[in-house]
Design an enzyme around this catalytic site. Structure first.
Site, mmCIF file in Angstrom:
data_model
loop_
_atom_site.group_PDB
_atom_site.id
_atom_site.type_symbol
_atom_site.label_atom_id
_atom_site.label_comp_id
_atom_site.label_asym_id
_atom_site.label_seq_id
_atom_site.Cartn_x
_atom_site.Cartn_y
_atom_site.Cartn_z
ATOM 1 N N ASP A 155 0.859 -1.202 -0.034
ATOM 2 C CA ASP A 155 0.047 0.031 0.069
ATOM 3 C C ASP A 155 0.893 1.335 -0.075
ATOM 4 O OD1 ASP A 155 -1.927 2.101 1.591
ATOM 5 O OD2 ASP A 155 -3.281 0.489 0.821
ATOM 6 N N GLU A 179 0.534 -5.906 -3.211
ATOM 7 C CA GLU A 179 -0.358 -4.777 -3.435
ATOM 8 C C GLU A 179 -0.003 -3.448 -3.425
ATOM 9 O OE1 GLU A 179 -3.996 -4.687 -4.062
ATOM 10 O OE2 GLU A 179 -3.294 -6.434 -4.839
ATOM 11 N N HIS A 332 -6.660 -7.036 -1.017
ATOM 12 C CA HIS A 332 -5.611 -6.203 -0.579
ATOM 13 C C HIS A 332 -4.661 -6.250 0.693
ATOM 14 C CE1 HIS A 332 -3.621 -2.254 -1.315
ATOM 15 N NE2 HIS A 332 -4.150 -1.948 -0.026
#
Length: 353
Positions: A155, A179, A332
């Site tokens: 992220d 991710e 995610h």
């Protein structure tokens, strides 16, 4: 300027967590220049985690002065070993890696920091822009004098870690991406249209469009409704979070003031070249990834949000010395669904460096 918080006794924090009413800052945060007590932090985070580590790699909470504040991190393994740096994203903190850290190699120096303003780190009076996050994480790495780092990025931890790698290539031993934002995004309407309507990525692209084009809606969703914790976090995990787990993620964001900073991350997502400064940041480290021979591993979930299987495999073809590995069904926050598989993959990668 450093924000201030009140102190609560440990038994009050326990009661508050049980009721889901914990305040936005840790019990041991202090006024002035005094650093939080590490042993108190350790016991509080251990209680949040709720599982004794037994005979495997145990973590402790540490704090270090960084620029105008301090940063909290979980540390395990051998302080003299090659470091594995685990970087989280929004709206999480080092708690995200709680089930991964005990399974990593005990001979490695394992470090999972809370980004500035997140988790139990200090909350300085800054804008929390992408560049500021990069600057604070760079200063954190320098403060701990980490050398030959294996980066594990996720992220917004991806732009912190990958920008660091691009700017300090001689200090990076390997990179594991999950991710991650590994290249600039196309315009959001194009990005969302690349995925089936109603898919997690298409829906998230629409959310980004709303944040970027409607400031009032962005404030309502992120600050007032706490959408990152109360909806998106749970939508992007396959298994249901327990009440205690959800309360641990709520802990740093229990006040409206504590959630304002979260707007800066999606607002700054570079799509179609905008905003230009963040587009330049991502373009620079995408160029590094496309030319560097540093070993790279992309771990992906079979659904995926920003790194679904086709994207992961395309990036592996574009980046030298890169391989991919599926860790199973995931969207995610893969660390919540597959901590064992992720820890095993990181360990194999680390052993092969």
């Amino acid at each position: 300027m450093r924000t201030r918080s009140s102190s609560l006794a440990p038994h009050l924090i326990r009661a508050a967590l049980a009721l889901g009413l914990a305040a936005g800052l840790p019990a041991c945060a202090t006024d002035g220049d005094e650093l939080p007590d590490e042993s108190t932090l350790t016991s509080q985070v251990d209680e949040l985690i709720g599982t004794p580590c037994g005979g495997v790699t145990c973590a402790r909470s540490r704090v270090v002065r960084v620029r105008d504040t301090y940063m909290h991190y979980r540390e395990a393994g051998n302080r003299n070993g090659p470091p594995i740096l685990l970087l989280h994203g929004q709206p999480t903190w080092s708690y995200l890696y709680r089930n991964i850290i005990p399974r990593l190699p005990p001979d490695a120096h394992i470090i999972a920091p809370d980004a500035v303003g997140y988790g139990l780190s200090g909350k300085p009076d800054i804008g929390y822009s992408w560049q500021e996050h990069i600057d604070y994480m760079t200063s954190f790495i320098e403060a701990l004098r980490l050398r030959d780092v294996t980066l594990v990025v996720h992220d917004f931890g991806s732009f912190e870690g990958l920008a660091y790698a691009a700017n300090h290539p001689d200090n990076v031993r390997g990179i594991v991406m999950m991710e991650s934002i590994a290249a600039p995004l196309p315009p959001l309407d194009v990005f969302g249209g690349m995925f089936p309507p109603g898919s997690p990525t298409a829906d998230f692209a629409q959310f980004l469009i709303t944040v970027k084009t409607d400031p009032a809606a962005a404030e309502r969703l992120i600050v007032d409704e706490n959408i990152f914790v109360e909806k998106l976090l749970q939508d992007f995990i396959v298994r249901p979070l327990t009440r205690n787990e959800l309360n641990a993620y709520r802990l740093p964001f229990r006040t409206r003031e504590s959630r304002v900073k979260m707007i800066a991350i999606p607002l700054g997502a570079p799509a179609g070249g905008v905003p230009a400064d963040n587009h330049a940041i991502v373009s620079a480290y995408a160029g590094y990834l496309a030319t560097s021979s540093v070993p790279k591993l992309i771990l992906y979930g079979d659904t995926g949000l920003i790194m679904p299987p086709p994207v992961a495999n395309q990036l592996a073809q574009a980046f030298p010395n890169t391989r991919t590995e599926s860790i199973g069904q995931g969207i995610h926050f893969l660390q919540e669904d597959h901590p064992v598989e992720i820890a095993d993959a990181i360990t194999r990668f680390y052993r092969g460096l």
